[in-house]
Write a protein that holds these residues in place. Structure first.
Motif, PDB file in Angstrom:
ATOM      1  N   MET A 146    -116.287  54.774 -28.434  1.00 18.08           N
ATOM      2  CA  MET A 146    -116.768  53.499 -27.901  1.00 18.08           C
ATOM      3  C   MET A 146    -116.007  53.103 -26.634  1.00 18.08           C
ATOM      4  O   MET A 146    -116.603  52.637 -25.649  1.00 18.08           O
ATOM      5  N   LEU A 147    -114.682  53.285 -26.649  1.00 14.72           N
ATOM      6  CA  LEU A 147    -113.898  52.931 -25.466  1.00 14.72           C
ATOM      7  C   LEU A 147    -114.241  53.832 -24.287  1.00 14.72           C
ATOM      8  O   LEU A 147    -114.316  53.366 -23.146  1.00 14.72           O
ATOM      9  N   TYR A 148    -114.433  55.125 -24.543  1.00 15.60           N
ATOM     10  CA  TYR A 148    -114.770  56.051 -23.456  1.00 15.60           C
ATOM     11  C   TYR A 148    -116.097  55.658 -22.815  1.00 15.60           C
ATOM     12  O   TYR A 148    -116.227  55.634 -21.583  1.00 15.60           O
ATOM     13  N   ILE A 149    -117.080  55.330 -23.651  1.00 18.83           N
ATOM     14  CA  ILE A 149    -118.372  54.893 -23.108  1.00 18.83           C
ATOM     15  C   ILE A 149    -118.214  53.594 -22.313  1.00 18.83           C
ATOM     16  O   ILE A 149    -118.767  53.436 -21.218  1.00 18.83           O
ATOM     17  N   GLY A 150    -117.432  52.654 -22.862  1.00 15.72           N
ATOM     18  CA  GLY A 150    -117.226  51.387 -22.161  1.00 15.72           C
ATOM     19  C   GLY A 150    -116.484  51.560 -20.853  1.00 15.72           C
ATOM     20  O   GLY A 150    -116.845  50.924 -19.839  1.00 15.72           O
ATOM     21  N   TYR A 151    -115.453  52.416 -20.842  1.00 11.99           N
ATOM     22  CA  TYR A 151    -114.706  52.651 -19.603  1.00 11.99           C
ATOM     23  C   TYR A 151    -115.571  53.305 -18.537  1.00 11.99           C
ATOM     24  O   TYR A 151    -115.433  53.028 -17.338  1.00 11.99           O
ATOM     25  N   ILE A 152    -116.476  54.198 -18.968  1.00 16.49           N
ATOM     26  CA  ILE A 152    -117.391  54.821 -17.998  1.00 16.49           C
ATOM     27  C   ILE A 152    -118.352  53.778 -17.429  1.00 16.49           C
ATOM     28  O   ILE A 152    -118.653  53.779 -16.225  1.00 16.49           O
ATOM     29  N   ILE A 153    -118.829  52.868 -18.289  1.00 20.74           N
ATOM     30  CA  ILE A 153    -119.775  51.845 -17.827  1.00 20.74           C
ATOM     31  C   ILE A 153    -119.136  50.941 -16.775  1.00 20.74           C
ATOM     32  O   ILE A 153    -119.758  50.605 -15.758  1.00 20.74           O
ATOM     33  N   ILE A 154    -117.869  50.548 -16.987  1.00 25.73           N
ATOM     34  CA  ILE A 154    -117.209  49.661 -16.027  1.00 25.73           C
ATOM     35  C   ILE A 154    -116.542  50.443 -14.899  1.00 25.73           C
ATOM     36  O   ILE A 154    -115.897  49.856 -14.029  1.00 25.73           O
ATOM     37  N   ASP A 155    -116.663  51.788 -14.950  1.00 31.34           N
ATOM     38  CA  ASP A 155    -116.125  52.669 -13.896  1.00 31.34           C
ATOM     39  C   ASP A 155    -114.594  52.535 -13.783  1.00 31.34           C
ATOM     40  O   ASP A 155    -114.038  52.370 -12.695  1.00 31.34           O
ATOM     41  N   LEU A 156    -113.921  52.639 -14.924  1.00 26.45           N
ATOM     42  CA  LEU A 156    -112.464  52.575 -14.959  1.00 26.45           C
ATOM     43  C   LEU A 156    -111.887  53.970 -14.761  1.00 26.45           C
ATOM     44  O   LEU A 156    -112.352  54.939 -15.384  1.00 26.45           O
ATOM     45  N   ASN A 157    -110.876  54.082 -13.896  1.00 21.87           N
ATOM     46  CA  ASN A 157    -110.221  55.373 -13.682  1.00 21.87           C
ATOM     47  C   ASN A 157    -109.486  55.831 -14.945  1.00 21.87           C
ATOM     48  O   ASN A 157    -109.080  55.020 -15.769  1.00 21.87           O
ATOM     49  N   TYR A 158    -109.304  57.153 -15.059  1.00 25.22           N
ATOM     50  CA  TYR A 158    -108.580  57.783 -16.172  1.00 25.22           C
ATOM     51  C   TYR A 158    -109.226  57.427 -17.513  1.00 25.22           C
ATOM     52  O   TYR A 158    -108.538  57.228 -18.523  1.00 25.22           O
ATOM     53  N   SER A 159    -110.558  57.326 -17.541  1.00 27.19           N
ATOM     54  CA  SER A 159    -111.250  56.850 -18.739  1.00 27.19           C
ATOM     55  C   SER A 159    -111.018  57.769 -19.936  1.00 27.19           C
ATOM     56  O   SER A 159    -110.762  57.298 -21.049  1.00 27.19           O
TER      57      SER A 159
END
Length: 355
Positions: free
Chosen positions: A227-240
């Motif tokens: 869930m966090l990996y998907i969320g980090y990709i959605i918000i375009d966070l580095n080092y996801s």
């Protein structure tokens, strides 16, 4: 006087402390045993962890008339496939992100110093004591980063020594999966009927506690990581991917693990863009709400039945004594000890009722 309960408790306490003292003064006898247990602790613990995750697969295959040895071989092939996938697909991405994060760490430190200095210069009404504290923090920021880096490298060194013992894990795991069910009958064959039932009941309770905790915590941690990996990709966070894998590991620490896993993601987001840090916190909150309200109740329920205050106390003590490994193992160890004490207390109460 000898029949008074307080006197019996006093005598029992004295005998326990006398036994501890005798063990202390005869340490030279137990030192080789301790060294032997330390040498085999890593492969046994590692194999035991994988055993509780993979044993349901072997049992499921056995229900479909697959011989247990063939089921164990299939599980080993699945593990090898996962390792190959991790080495050739996941590891290069994580290494690239980790190297990029390490290279950007000095820039993050400089940004933090500039932010503190800017805030300090614009706040003329700050008390002198707070100004001195901020100045001391700014001056020692590089030292703090160096200390954190040294601790990180020490942890990496421990991980390498831990990995060095991994070559024994497949051997232990194979025989655990193949002959694990024969261990308790082998022990109980030397006992009478009543003690044999007691030992079987205790073994079943310990096995249920460990299986519920390890399997449940593994499923919960993987779900949170995804869930966090998907969320980090959605918000375009580095080092996801790196941050999501870090969250998977941290979620094995009950209660406080999710909060620890949120800190790096929020900090990375804040240094990149303050709004992105807020979005990273939102992603973490949403993932934890889904985990605590839907995943954990259905996967784990109230398996351990440990009060949150007890969890925090145990984690603080284990972290100070044994470091990161203590944080990982203190809760299941406490649960096993609690199961053993509860079992013997129940046995004692039953014997009191019978007498």
């Amino acid at each position: 006087m000898f029949e008074k309960k307080s006197f019996r408790i006093l005598i029992t306490t004295i005998l326990v402390f006398l036994l501890i003292y005798l063990i202390y003064i005869t340490n030279f006898i137990f030192a080789p045993v301790g060294a032997y247990l330390t040498a085999i602790a890593v492969p046994i613990i590692g194999a035991g962890f994988i055993f509780y995750i993979t044993n349901p697969i072997v049992n499921l295959l056995e229900k479909y008339k697959v011989p247990r040895v063939i089921g164990v071989i299939i599980v080993f092939l699945l593990i090898i496939a996962l390792i190959v996938f991790g080495v050739y697909v996941v590891a290069p991405v994580v290494q690239q992100q980790f190297n990029k994060l390490a290279n950007n760490l000095p820039n993050m430190v400089d940004s933090a110093e500039d932010l503190i200095n800017l805030w300090q210069n614009r706040q003329s009404y700050i008390p002198d004591q707070l100004n001195e504290t901020i100045k001391r923090l700014t001056d020692n920021l590089n030292t703090y980063v160096e200390n954190i880096t040294s601790v990180l490298f020490d942890a990496i060194g421990q991980i390498f020594s831990f990995v060095f013992s991994f070559f024994l894990i497949p051997f232990f795991l194979f025989f655990m999966l193949k002959d694990g069910e024969k261990f308790v009958p082998f022990i109980t064959q030397f006992l009478n009927e009543s003690k044999s039932k007691s030992v079987k009941k205790l073994a079943e309770s310990i096995n249920h506690t460990l299986a519920s905790f390890i399997q449940g915590q593994f499923i919960v941690s993987v779900c949170v990581g995804v869930m966090l990996y998907i969320g980090y990709i959605i918000i375009d966070l580095n080092y996801s991917l790196t941050l999501a894998l870090f969250a998977v590991v941290m979620n094995f620490i009950p209660f406080v693990g999710p909060f620890l896993s949120a800190v790096p993601a929020v900090l990375v987001g804040l240094f990149e863009d303050p709004i992105l840090g807020v979005w990273a916190a939102v992603v973490m909150i949403i993932a934890q709400q889904i985990e605590s309200n839907f995943i954990s109740p259905n996967v784990m329920g109230k398996v351990l039945q440990i009060h949150p205050l007890t969890v925090i106390t145990l984690i603080l003590a284990a972290g100070g004594i044994a470091g990161f490994l203590g944080l990982l193992f203190i809760i299941p160890a406490y649960a096993v000890v609690k199961t053993i004490i509860s079992h013997f207390y129940e046995e004692w109460r039953n014997s009191q009722k019978e007498s």
